[in-house]
Design an enzyme around this catalytic site. Structure first.
Site, PDB file in Angstrom:
ATOM      1  N   ARG A  14      32.737  43.787  34.422  1.00 44.67           N
ATOM      2  CA  ARG A  14      33.578  43.695  33.215  1.00 44.67           C
ATOM      3  C   ARG A  14      33.845  42.257  32.801  1.00 44.67           C
ATOM      4  O   ARG A  14      34.226  41.994  31.654  1.00 44.67           O
ATOM      5  CB  ARG A  14      34.862  44.503  33.397  1.00 44.67           C
ATOM      6  CG  ARG A  14      34.625  45.971  33.072  1.00 44.67           C
ATOM      7  CD  ARG A  14      35.660  46.873  33.647  1.00 44.67           C
ATOM      8  NE  ARG A  14      35.402  47.108  35.062  1.00 44.67           N
ATOM      9  CZ  ARG A  14      36.336  47.367  35.958  1.00 44.67           C
ATOM     10  NH1 ARG A  14      37.582  47.430  35.601  1.00 44.67           N
ATOM     11  NH2 ARG A  14      36.017  47.585  37.216  1.00 44.67           N
TER      12      ARG A  14
ATOM     13  N   GLU B  71      40.034  46.106  51.968  1.00 38.69           N
ATOM     14  CA  GLU B  71      40.919  46.845  52.876  1.00 38.69           C
ATOM     15  C   GLU B  71      40.097  47.404  54.049  1.00 38.69           C
ATOM     16  O   GLU B  71      40.474  47.288  55.200  1.00 38.69           O
ATOM     17  CB  GLU B  71      41.590  47.968  52.086  1.00 38.69           C
ATOM     18  CG  GLU B  71      42.817  48.512  52.771  1.00 38.69           C
ATOM     19  CD  GLU B  71      43.464  49.588  51.915  1.00 38.69           C
ATOM     20  OE1 GLU B  71      43.171  49.647  50.712  1.00 38.69           O
ATOM     21  OE2 GLU B  71      44.245  50.369  52.483  1.00 38.69           O
TER      22      GLU B  71
HETATM   23  P1  AMP Z   1      40.627  41.953  43.286  1.00 36.59           P
HETATM   24  O1  AMP Z   1      39.416  41.358  43.934  1.00 36.59           O
HETATM   25  O2  AMP Z   1      41.470  42.765  44.227  1.00 36.59           O
HETATM   26  O3  AMP Z   1      41.432  40.919  42.530  1.00 36.59           O
HETATM   27  O4  AMP Z   1      40.104  43.010  42.237  1.00 36.59           O
HETATM   28  C1  AMP Z   1      39.614  42.591  41.010  1.00 36.59           C
HETATM   29  C2  AMP Z   1      38.360  43.307  40.602  1.00 36.59           C
HETATM   30  O5  AMP Z   1      38.459  44.710  40.809  1.00 36.59           O
HETATM   31  C3  AMP Z   1      38.116  43.082  39.136  1.00 36.59           C
HETATM   32  O6  AMP Z   1      36.729  42.897  38.921  1.00 36.59           O
HETATM   33  C4  AMP Z   1      38.642  44.342  38.475  1.00 36.59           C
HETATM   34  O7  AMP Z   1      37.821  44.711  37.402  1.00 36.59           O
HETATM   35  C5  AMP Z   1      38.662  45.413  39.588  1.00 36.59           C
HETATM   36  N1  AMP Z   1      39.958  46.096  39.707  1.00 36.59           N
HETATM   37  C6  AMP Z   1      40.824  46.017  40.763  1.00 36.59           C
HETATM   38  N2  AMP Z   1      41.923  46.784  40.590  1.00 36.59           N
HETATM   39  C7  AMP Z   1      41.765  47.373  39.380  1.00 36.59           C
HETATM   40  C8  AMP Z   1      42.581  48.279  38.595  1.00 36.59           C
HETATM   41  N3  AMP Z   1      43.765  48.748  39.037  1.00 36.59           N
HETATM   42  N4  AMP Z   1      42.101  48.661  37.388  1.00 36.59           N
HETATM   43  C9  AMP Z   1      40.914  48.211  36.936  1.00 36.59           C
HETATM   44  N5  AMP Z   1      40.120  47.358  37.614  1.00 36.59           N
HETATM   45  C10 AMP Z   1      40.517  46.948  38.829  1.00 36.59           C
END
Ligand code: AMP
Length: 184
Positions: free
Chosen positions: A66, A103
């Protein structure tokens, strides 16, 4: 220019919340409803373009998948190149990799080793749709630096601020998000 509270509310309302996707307990922020609305999509790209127009950026770097949707039109608007960061095994040429913990287990992201070679000491802007724990962004910023560019800021449409991702990013570079949403 700063977005007004009513513009932010409009963007917030253009994002669909899908409970329990992809697994129970996750509130998935679906940005396809934002990008499907030309007014909302343009508002986001115009806002980022205005923020970075004088930041002397050489490349916009987007995270699969995205980050590509927002990163590519932003790169065009700024008149700079776009560099993709992809999941392991998707980029065809020689890559540099970075692993990060989930996780359960780990993820691995990659960048082409010569992605920034056209510009010496290139200045890069990292973009993704959303930051949660910050794992993806932190690994991506490390890749940008390993590939020889300087990451001058990491920007996001949505920050799920309760998950602390902004702090992880701030250990490496400057942080910016348009919308701050509580909770997961
Ligand atoms: P993180 O690495 O935990 O910061 O997760 C970020 C990545 O996971 C991004 O590429 C987001 O598009 C996706 N992502 C994580 N949580 C969500 C959520 N609740 N809704 C949509 N996309 C998420």
């Amino acid at each position: 220019m700063k977005l007004s509270e009513s513009q932010k509310l409009f963007l917030l309302e253009s994002i669909r919340n899908v409970p329990d996707f992809p697994k129970a307990g996750v509130q998935f922020k679906d940005i396809t409803t934002l990008t499907g609305d030309p007014k909302a999509f343009k508002m986001v790209i115009d806002h980022f373009a205005e923020r970075y127009e004088n930041a002397k950026i050489d490349f916009v770097v987007g995270a699969e998948s995205r980050g590509f949707i927002f990163g590519a039109p932003l790169a065009m608007a700024l008149g700079v190149g776009f560099v993709p960061i992809r999941k392991r095994g998707k980029l065809p040429y020689t890559t540099i990799s970075e692993k990060y913990a989930l996780e359960y287990g780990f993820n691995e992201v990659q960048i082409h080793m010569d992605a920034f070679s056209a510009i010496k000491n290139a200045r890069a802007l990292f973009i993704d749709d959303l930051i949660a724990t910050g794992g993806t962004a932190e690994a991506s910023i490390k890749l940008v630096e390993k590939a020889g560019a300087k990451c001058i800021e990491a920007c996001f449409v949505i920050n799920l601020f309760a998950l602390g991702g902004a702090d992880a990013v701030k250990r490496h570079t400057s942080f910016y998000s348009i919308l701050d949403i509580d909770g997961e």
